[in-house]
Each structure stands twice: as C-alpha cells, then as structure tokens.
Scaffold this motif. Structure first.
Motif, PDB file in Angstrom:
ATOM      1  N   ASN A 100       0.885  -1.261   0.164  1.00  0.00           N
ATOM      2  CA  ASN A 100       0.146  -0.042  -0.075  1.00  0.00           C
ATOM      3  C   ASN A 100       0.445   1.478  -0.362  1.00  0.00           C
ATOM      4  O   ASN A 100       0.390   2.398  -0.768  1.00  0.00           O
ATOM      5  CB  ASN A 100      -0.921  -0.122   1.578  1.00  0.00           C
ATOM      6  CG  ASN A 100      -2.299  -0.373   0.837  1.00  0.00           C
ATOM      7  OD1 ASN A 100      -2.653  -1.124  -0.173  1.00  0.00           O
ATOM      8  ND2 ASN A 100      -2.647  -0.545   1.736  1.00  0.00           N
ATOM      9  N   HIS A 101       1.898   1.700   0.331  1.00  0.00           N
ATOM     10  CA  HIS A 101       2.987   2.783   0.590  1.00  0.00           C
ATOM     11  C   HIS A 101       3.109   2.703  -0.412  1.00  0.00           C
ATOM     12  O   HIS A 101       3.437   3.727  -0.995  1.00  0.00           O
ATOM     13  CB  HIS A 101       4.050   2.201   1.734  1.00  0.00           C
ATOM     14  CG  HIS A 101       4.779   1.093   1.359  1.00  0.00           C
ATOM     15  ND1 HIS A 101       4.449  -0.153   1.736  1.00  0.00           N
ATOM     16  CD2 HIS A 101       5.903   1.224   0.798  1.00  0.00           C
ATOM     17  CE1 HIS A 101       5.632  -0.943   1.372  1.00  0.00           C
ATOM     18  NE2 HIS A 101       6.510  -0.608   0.528  1.00  0.00           N
ATOM     19  N   GLN A 102       3.477   1.746  -1.411  1.00  0.00           N
ATOM     20  CA  GLN A 102       4.026   1.811  -2.962  1.00  0.00           C
ATOM     21  C   GLN A 102       2.960   2.402  -3.875  1.00  0.00           C
ATOM     22  O   GLN A 102       3.062   2.989  -4.658  1.00  0.00           O
ATOM     23  CB  GLN A 102       4.372   0.423  -3.421  1.00  0.00           C
ATOM     24  CG  GLN A 102       6.051  -0.280  -2.943  1.00  0.00           C
ATOM     25  CD  GLN A 102       5.538  -1.521  -3.428  1.00  0.00           C
ATOM     26  OE1 GLN A 102       5.856  -2.416  -3.208  1.00  0.00           O
ATOM     27  NE2 GLN A 102       6.181  -1.956  -4.986  1.00  0.00           N
ATOM     28  N   LEU A 103       1.298   1.720  -3.746  1.00  0.00           N
ATOM     29  CA  LEU A 103       0.442   2.655  -4.560  1.00  0.00           C
ATOM     30  C   LEU A 103       0.387   4.042  -3.837  1.00  0.00           C
ATOM     31  O   LEU A 103       0.257   4.598  -5.215  1.00  0.00           O
ATOM     32  CB  LEU A 103      -0.989   1.488  -4.071  1.00  0.00           C
ATOM     33  CG  LEU A 103      -1.680   2.121  -4.016  1.00  0.00           C
ATOM     34  CD1 LEU A 103      -1.926   1.925  -5.684  1.00  0.00           C
ATOM     35  CD2 LEU A 103      -3.141   1.569  -3.509  1.00  0.00           C
ATOM     36  N   ALA A 104      -0.137   4.352  -2.827  1.00  0.00           N
ATOM     37  CA  ALA A 104       0.167   6.268  -2.233  1.00  0.00           C
ATOM     38  C   ALA A 104       1.257   6.377  -3.315  1.00  0.00           C
ATOM     39  O   ALA A 104       1.004   7.766  -3.112  1.00  0.00           O
ATOM     40  CB  ALA A 104       0.545   5.809  -0.764  1.00  0.00           C
ATOM     41  N   SER A 105       2.101   6.096  -3.255  1.00  0.00           N
ATOM     42  CA  SER A 105       3.410   6.797  -4.013  1.00  0.00           C
ATOM     43  C   SER A 105       3.678   7.011  -5.342  1.00  0.00           C
ATOM     44  O   SER A 105       4.080   7.800  -6.109  1.00  0.00           O
ATOM     45  CB  SER A 105       5.070   6.415  -3.394  1.00  0.00           C
ATOM     46  OG  SER A 105       5.147   4.933  -3.978  1.00  0.00           O
ATOM     47  N   GLY A 106       2.338   6.182  -6.068  1.00  0.00           N
ATOM     48  CA  GLY A 106       2.546   6.593  -8.001  1.00  0.00           C
ATOM     49  C   GLY A 106       2.524   5.223  -8.221  1.00  0.00           C
ATOM     50  O   GLY A 106       2.038   5.200  -9.310  1.00  0.00           O
ATOM     51  N   GLN A 107       2.752   4.329  -7.514  1.00  0.00           N
ATOM     52  CA  GLN A 107       3.160   3.157  -8.157  1.00  0.00           C
ATOM     53  C   GLN A 107       2.068   1.899  -9.240  1.00  0.00           C
ATOM     54  O   GLN A 107       1.448   2.076  -7.968  1.00  0.00           O
ATOM     55  CB  GLN A 107       3.910   2.129  -8.310  1.00  0.00           C
ATOM     56  CG  GLN A 107       5.741   3.144  -7.287  1.00  0.00           C
ATOM     57  CD  GLN A 107       6.516   2.083  -6.526  1.00  0.00           C
ATOM     58  OE1 GLN A 107       6.654   1.119  -6.448  1.00  0.00           O
ATOM     59  NE2 GLN A 107       7.426   2.898  -5.328  1.00  0.00           N
ATOM     60  N   GLN A 108       1.999   1.336  -9.453  1.00  0.00           N
ATOM     61  CA  GLN A 108       1.239   0.750 -10.772  1.00  0.00           C
ATOM     62  C   GLN A 108       1.699  -0.690 -10.108  1.00  0.00           C
ATOM     63  O   GLN A 108       2.069  -1.061  -9.941  1.00  0.00           O
ATOM     64  CB  GLN A 108       1.322   0.585 -11.653  1.00  0.00           C
ATOM     65  CG  GLN A 108       0.256   0.020 -12.510  1.00  0.00           C
ATOM     66  CD  GLN A 108      -1.005   0.934 -12.574  1.00  0.00           C
ATOM     67  OE1 GLN A 108      -1.519   2.120 -12.325  1.00  0.00           O
ATOM     68  NE2 GLN A 108      -2.376   0.324 -12.687  1.00  0.00           N
ATOM     69  N   ARG A 112      -2.061   9.169  -2.799  1.00  0.00           N
ATOM     70  CA  ARG A 112      -1.841   9.432  -3.943  1.00  0.00           C
ATOM     71  C   ARG A 112      -2.241  10.813  -4.341  1.00  0.00           C
ATOM     72  O   ARG A 112      -1.464  11.055  -4.931  1.00  0.00           O
ATOM     73  CB  ARG A 112      -1.540   8.109  -5.108  1.00  0.00           C
ATOM     74  CG  ARG A 112      -1.114   8.614  -6.065  1.00  0.00           C
ATOM     75  CD  ARG A 112      -1.397   6.846  -6.685  1.00  0.00           C
ATOM     76  NE  ARG A 112      -2.834   6.206  -7.156  1.00  0.00           N
ATOM     77  CZ  ARG A 112      -3.280   5.213  -8.192  1.00  0.00           C
ATOM     78  NH1 ARG A 112      -2.189   4.317  -8.065  1.00  0.00           N
ATOM     79  NH2 ARG A 112      -4.614   5.226  -7.155  1.00  0.00           N
ATOM     80  N   GLY A 113      -3.256  10.885  -4.051  1.00  0.00           N
ATOM     81  CA  GLY A 113      -4.581  11.927  -5.200  1.00  0.00           C
ATOM     82  C   GLY A 113      -3.969  12.876  -4.571  1.00  0.00           C
ATOM     83  O   GLY A 113      -3.403  14.004  -4.790  1.00  0.00           O
ATOM     84  N   ARG A 114      -3.180  13.152  -2.693  1.00  0.00           N
ATOM     85  CA  ARG A 114      -3.615  14.245  -2.290  1.00  0.00           C
ATOM     86  C   ARG A 114      -1.443  14.798  -2.404  1.00  0.00           C
ATOM     87  O   ARG A 114      -1.290  16.694  -2.951  1.00  0.00           O
ATOM     88  CB  ARG A 114      -3.476  13.978  -0.671  1.00  0.00           C
ATOM     89  CG  ARG A 114      -5.187  13.916  -0.261  1.00  0.00           C
ATOM     90  CD  ARG A 114      -5.737  14.079   1.156  1.00  0.00           C
ATOM     91  NE  ARG A 114      -4.596  15.610   1.110  1.00  0.00           N
ATOM     92  CZ  ARG A 114      -4.935  15.645   2.391  1.00  0.00           C
ATOM     93  NH1 ARG A 114      -5.108  14.400   3.404  1.00  0.00           N
ATOM     94  NH2 ARG A 114      -4.448  16.493   3.345  1.00  0.00           N
ATOM     95  N   MET A 115      -0.993  13.731  -2.737  1.00  0.00           N
ATOM     96  CA  MET A 115       0.668  13.965  -2.602  1.00  0.00           C
ATOM     97  C   MET A 115       0.616  15.024  -4.169  1.00  0.00           C
ATOM     98  O   MET A 115       2.082  14.898  -4.275  1.00  0.00           O
ATOM     99  CB  MET A 115       1.868  12.345  -3.074  1.00  0.00           C
ATOM    100  CG  MET A 115       1.636  11.599  -1.928  1.00  0.00           C
ATOM    101  SD  MET A 115       2.562  12.287  -0.384  1.00  0.00           S
ATOM    102  CE  MET A 115       3.830  13.420  -1.544  1.00  0.00           C
ATOM    103  N   ARG A 116       0.094  14.576  -5.488  1.00  0.00           N
ATOM    104  CA  ARG A 116      -0.058  15.437  -6.325  1.00  0.00           C
ATOM    105  C   ARG A 116       0.550  16.908  -6.354  1.00  0.00           C
ATOM    106  O   ARG A 116       1.177  17.588  -6.849  1.00  0.00           O
ATOM    107  CB  ARG A 116      -0.916  15.071  -7.432  1.00  0.00           C
ATOM    108  CG  ARG A 116      -0.670  13.376  -8.295  1.00  0.00           C
ATOM    109  CD  ARG A 116      -1.888  13.649  -9.201  1.00  0.00           C
ATOM    110  NE  ARG A 116      -2.471  12.196  -9.465  1.00  0.00           N
ATOM    111  CZ  ARG A 116      -3.257  11.698  -9.138  1.00  0.00           C
ATOM    112  NH1 ARG A 116      -4.056  12.474  -8.808  1.00  0.00           N
ATOM    113  NH2 ARG A 116      -2.733  10.274  -9.394  1.00  0.00           N
ATOM    114  N   THR A 117      -0.242  17.614  -4.931  1.00  0.00           N
ATOM    115  CA  THR A 117      -0.356  18.737  -4.929  1.00  0.00           C
ATOM    116  C   THR A 117       0.444  19.271  -3.169  1.00  0.00           C
ATOM    117  O   THR A 117       0.830  20.436  -3.363  1.00  0.00           O
ATOM    118  CB  THR A 117      -1.905  19.586  -4.620  1.00  0.00           C
ATOM    119  OG1 THR A 117      -2.295  18.300  -3.939  1.00  0.00           O
ATOM    120  CG2 THR A 117      -2.024  19.126  -6.617  1.00  0.00           C
TER     121      THR A 117
END
Length: 378
Positions: free
Chosen positions: A46-54, A132-137
């Motif tokens: 899940n930490h990989q998913l949060a960082s944007g990895q597929q 992941r979405g919040r990390m974009r900004t």
C-alpha cells in the motif's frame, strides 16, 4: 455417510484467502469465502500504491478458481453464534458449522482529535489511492508513527518525491523493535533521503495545516499520513465472542475461540499468545503462523486427531526503505539475532521476494506456505 462440514471464512486478505484455499483442499469441507471487495489487496504494497506506483490487479475469482471455494462478495453486518450464521448487507444469511474469522485490522484515527478529519492512512487500498491523489499537490508531508508502516511510508514517499519535505514524528524512537545495527541503518537512510525525524513527540491534534504537538510546537504539513495504532472490527465483540481489551478474539493454542469452539480466529483479528504470555503482534508474518495453526487444527479435529499448538518463539521483520534499500532481521524469543542481518539492496531484494511470494505463489500454492509456517507448531 457423514456430511462434510460447511466452513465459512470471513475476510480475503493474506490469511483468510490462504485459509480458505487450504481448507477446501485438505479437509473435504464445503468452504465459503466472504469478502467486501472482489479483488485481493496486496496490503504489504500500500505504501507503493500511495507513492504512485502501479500495482497488479488480482481478482479474487481468479485466485479461488478450481479450488472449490465459493466466493461471496458482500459486507458482513452481524455474526449470530447461536444460530451459527453470518448476516450480510445484500444477500441471504450464510450458515456455518465452523467459522474462520480473518477480518484483519484497520487504522485507528479516533485516538487524537482531528485525525479522522485531516489525516490519511495507508491501511486500505482506497486510503492509499487517496493519499496518492493528495501527494500530487503536496509540498510538505508529516508521517505519524515510527513503526514499520510509518517507516515504509515515509521512505517510499521521500524517494518518489525528492522535492517534497517529509517529516516523521513518533512517540518513541525510530524502529524501536530493531537491533542497534538496524536502527543505525535507518538513521543513515533517513538522512540520505532528507527525512526529518522527531522522536518522543506526542501529537495532541491534527489540523488542516499539520500537527500540533503536546509541547505546543506546530509542524506544518499539507498532508498528514497516519500510521500509528490499528484496531480490529467490532463484529466479534458485538457477537458476544470473548475478546481482549483491544477487540481481538481470545483464542487457545490452536487458534480456537475460548468462548465459542466452533469459531477460529487468525491474523490480526486473533489475540494469540507467545510462550511467555505476550500477545503476538499484528502483521503478515505472524498472521501466516496463526493461519497454519488454525488450518492444521481444523484438519486434525475433523480427522479425530489431537491438534498441535502454536509456539511462536521467533519473529522476523522485513522493512523496505524505498525500492533499493531495506532492513531484514530475524530474532529469537530473547531478542538475539537469528542468521545475518540484511541491509541495503540485498535486504530490498529479499523483502521484494517475500512480498511477491506472499501475493503470488503463496496464494496460488498455499501448501508451500503451510509447510513453512508449520515449523511454529508443537
């Protein structure tokens, strides 16, 4: 001719899915697996998913195909132990002869004011995707919790977003369960990744702009990642099963409920004990041992044999520190190191093999996991 028992397994995480497949294969019982989503979530990633990895998609129907397990995708609303049935949101109640409770755990956002409103966890895939979405900004991130989940989340985010400011706060010390060499490697890795660490820091409140510590200090952050404290669903307590103060089901040495012998609990949901009386920690590793114990016990009892009990005298921690670094240590009951401690790229490769096996070979060929974990039984 004796009618085969009907075994219902609640939860299709690592432990529940493995238990269902093994029980269908080894006992001749009719097995029904109930889960609230139709895909398997690799919680260890899940930490990989949060960082944007597929991440790969793993439909549950593919994982139970040709196993004989019947899959029901629905939400469990109530367990009725007197009638021996499970009530669902959308479907008819499901009766059982034996119940394997593998409901897992989730983050506890109610211990600190503002955490539920302003913090984001990584305990579920949905939460990881939200992060992941919040990390974009985001420009500044505060990770709360210095345990394994917090360490992996902080390092993964810092490695993926080197232009973000990442801070980690913990009420204790970073990686407190690691031996000295492992802790030293953590500190060096955090320095390399530019992660600020605040130890012995108690969070008093979570706000939209960051953290307020009990000493009055404010730590600014666009995103707060909550990784400290996990709790289990209330289903078992509400059903009248004997539970510990933390809600985990009280079990004997074979993972059978001390109050309802037709119920077994495994993984994070079970309050299993080590030989010294200490409660087994939550986590995938210990969960595998409790799963093996319960499956063996059910198999033995159905065959008229005396089951073996869990005797967990060692523990292992495999921590990823981004994609190219990590720490791996195995310790005995006295805290002594078993085998070598791994760090760096070797540890990262070892951890990746463990995770890939748990979410791949281990699920499709659970007998391999059963043989390995059975070493903890006496």
């Amino acid at each position: 001719m004796t009618t085969p028992p009907h075994i219902v397994v609640l939860g299709a995480g690592y432990t529940g899915l493995t238990a269902a497949n093994l029980l269908a294969k080894r006992t001749g019982a009719t097995v029904t697996l109930v889960n609230n989503r139709d895909r398997f979530v690799e919680r260890l990633r899940n930490h990989q998913l949060a960082s944007g990895q597929q991440l790969r998609t793993l439909p549950l129907r593919d994982l139970v195909r040709r196993t004989g397990v019947r899959l029901v995708v629905d939400h469990v609303t109530r367990i009725d132990p007197e009638q021996r049935r499970v009530e669902l949101t959308g479907g008819e109640p499901i009766g059982y002869d034996l119940l394997v409770y593998a409901a897992g755990s989730h983050e506890d956002l109610d211990t600190v004011p503002g955490a539920a409103e302003h913090a984001t966890a990584v305990a579920t895939a949905e939460e990881a995707e939200r992060l992941r979405g919040r990390m974009r900004t985001a420009s500044a991130v505060a990770v709360v919790g210095g345990g394994l989940t917090g360490i992996e989340a902080a390092t993964e985010l810092a490695e993926t977003y080197p232009d973000r400011r990442v801070r980690l706060t913990t009420s204790g010390v970073l990686g407190s369960t690691l031996l000295e060499r492992g802790q030293e490697h953590l500190y060096r890795t955090f320095d390399r990744l530019g992660i600020e660490v605040r130890e012995h820091a108690q969070v008093a409140k979570v706000a939209a702009d960051g953290l307020l510590l009990e000493n009055g200090e404010h730590i600014d952050a666009d995103v707060v990642v909550w990784t400290t404290g996990f709790r289990v669903p209330r289903l078992a307590r509400e059903a009248g099963l004997a539970v510990a103060d933390n809600g985990r089901i009280l079990v004997d040495g074979t993972m059978r409920s001390v109050s309802h012998p037709e119920v077994y609990a495994i993984g994070d949901a079970a309050s299993a004990r080590k030989p010294d009386g200490q409660e087994v920690r939550m986590g995938c590793g210990p969960g595998g041992f409790t799963t093996a114990c319960a499956v063996r016990a059910i198999e033995d009892r159905l065959a008229g044999r005396t089951p073996r009990e869990l005797r967990l005298e060692f523990d292992g921690q495999c921590i990823s520190l981004g994609r190219k670094d990590g720490v791996v240590q195995y310790t005995n009951a006295d805290g002594g190191l078993i085998g070598p401690m791994l760090t760096g790229r070797t540890a990262a490769m070892f951890k990746e093999a463990i995770v890939r096996g748990a979410g791949g070979v281990g699920l499709r060929h659970p007998t391999l996991a059963l043989v390995t974990a059975s070493r903890s039984l006496v």
